[in-house]
Design a protein around this motif. Structure first.
Motif, short mmCIF file in Angstrom:
data_model
loop_
_atom_site.label_atom_id
_atom_site.label_comp_id
_atom_site.label_asym_id
_atom_site.label_seq_id
_atom_site.Cartn_x
_atom_site.Cartn_y
_atom_site.Cartn_z
N ARG A 296 -9.74 -0.04 -14.69
CA ARG A 296 -9.76 0.03 -16.11
C ARG A 296 -8.96 -1.02 -16.61
O ARG A 296 -9.43 -1.51 -17.84
CB ARG A 296 -9.58 1.36 -16.56
CG ARG A 296 -10.71 2.38 -16.15
CD ARG A 296 -10.36 3.92 -16.44
NE ARG A 296 -10.37 4.02 -17.94
CZ ARG A 296 -10.23 5.31 -18.65
NH1 ARG A 296 -10.23 6.32 -17.84
NH2 ARG A 296 -10.49 5.44 -19.85
N THR B 233 -18.73 0.50 -13.31
CA THR B 233 -18.69 0.95 -14.47
C THR B 233 -17.39 1.40 -14.95
O THR B 233 -16.99 1.63 -16.20
CB THR B 233 -19.65 2.39 -14.40
OG1 THR B 233 -21.08 2.08 -14.21
CG2 THR B 233 -19.58 3.05 -15.69
N THR B 234 -16.41 1.70 -14.18
CA THR B 234 -15.10 2.09 -14.50
C THR B 234 -14.53 0.83 -15.17
O THR B 234 -13.75 0.95 -16.10
CB THR B 234 -14.37 2.22 -12.94
OG1 THR B 234 -14.75 3.61 -12.62
CG2 THR B 234 -12.72 2.43 -13.32
N ARG C 253 -15.69 0.54 -18.31
CA ARG C 253 -15.06 1.42 -19.50
C ARG C 253 -13.82 0.92 -20.00
O ARG C 253 -13.60 1.20 -21.23
CB ARG C 253 -14.75 2.65 -18.52
CG ARG C 253 -14.27 4.13 -19.36
CD ARG C 253 -14.23 5.26 -18.72
NE ARG C 253 -15.32 5.51 -18.26
CZ ARG C 253 -15.72 5.56 -16.94
NH1 ARG C 253 -15.10 5.62 -15.92
NH2 ARG C 253 -17.29 6.00 -16.55
N ALA D 72 -17.69 6.82 -25.31
CA ALA D 72 -17.16 6.68 -23.92
C ALA D 72 -18.18 6.04 -23.05
O ALA D 72 -19.40 6.25 -23.30
CB ALA D 72 -16.92 7.99 -23.49
N VAL D 73 -17.92 4.85 -22.51
CA VAL D 73 -18.66 3.84 -21.50
C VAL D 73 -18.95 4.82 -20.29
O VAL D 73 -17.97 5.17 -19.60
CB VAL D 73 -18.02 2.84 -21.19
CG1 VAL D 73 -18.86 1.94 -20.38
CG2 VAL D 73 -18.01 1.60 -22.58
N THR D 74 -20.12 5.18 -20.03
CA THR D 74 -20.65 5.83 -18.85
C THR D 74 -21.59 5.08 -18.22
O THR D 74 -22.10 4.23 -18.92
CB THR D 74 -21.16 7.16 -19.04
OG1 THR D 74 -22.33 7.41 -20.05
CG2 THR D 74 -19.88 8.11 -19.61
#
Length: 207
Positions: A41, A68-69, A72, A83-85
């Motif tokens: 991140r 995806t992490t 985010r 929130a990015v998921t």
């Protein structure tokens, strides 16, 4: 007496097509080691400072690699809403900016088997000039959008485990599930393609 036969005059060799070149050959490249989800991140947050509207970022790596992490972190660094998921079930999500920066368009092309024509309904070509677009599993599908793109490949380092730095035992998996203690080290290779990235200092991300 007949004249002796003469060898034919030598001819110039036939012209040959130039050897195909790898578009990444000579492109700015840097490889980093990331030991935890928080480290992934943080890489996203630092990378966000280099991005601007019109940038296309392609992420590749196996399931659970940390795509995806990292995205985010990009969203946090860009200061976008929501929130990015993982967008797997909706293909794409748009995260508007909370300030005056560009929105983040997060695309998961995993289930798309074809090229850009299968993604026409997403209007990525329309969104790109005003947005930062991040595409997971985008290889062979979105390159037609622009010659200027940043490609990140995330790979597990076999047999290596994290040592507690940058977030301790958090998983680097795409789910962001911090209950997972599998703390595999990741190797992240960033390659900048096109004029946009020809002078970029990607090595600054290693600092």
């Amino acid at each position: 007496m007949d004249a002796a036969p003469q060898d034919p005059a030598p001819q110039d060799p036939a012209p040959q097509d130039p050897a195909p070149q790898d578009p990444a050959e000579g492109a700015p490249t840097v490889a980093l080691t990331v030991t935890s989800a928080e480290g992934m991140r943080d890489l996203g947050r630092r990378l966000a400072k280099m991005l601007r509207a019109g940038d296309l970022v392609m992420l590749s790596g196996e399931l659970g690699a940390g795509k995806t992490t990292l995205t985010r972190g990009l969203g946090e660094g860009l200061g976008v809403r929501g929130a990015v998921t993982s967008p797997t079930f909706v293909i794409a999500r748009v995260h508007p900016s909370l300030g005056d920066g560009p929105p983040l368009v997060h695309v998961d092309a995993y289930r798309l088997g074809g090229g850009l024509d299968e993604m026409e309904d997403l209007d990525l070509d329309v969104s790109l000039p005003a947005s930062v677009i991040v595409v997971e599993w985008g290889e062979g599908k979105v390159e037609e959008l622009t010659e200027d793109r940043l490609h990140l490949r995330i790979e597990r380092t076999t047999g290596a485990t994290g040592s507690g730095g940058n977030g301790g035992g958090a998983s680097t998996g795409d789910t962001g599930d911090t209950g997972d203690t599998g703390d595999d080290v990741r190797r992240v290779t960033l390659t900048g393609l096109g004029a946009r990235w020809s002078t970029a200092d990607l090595n600054a991300l290693a600092a």
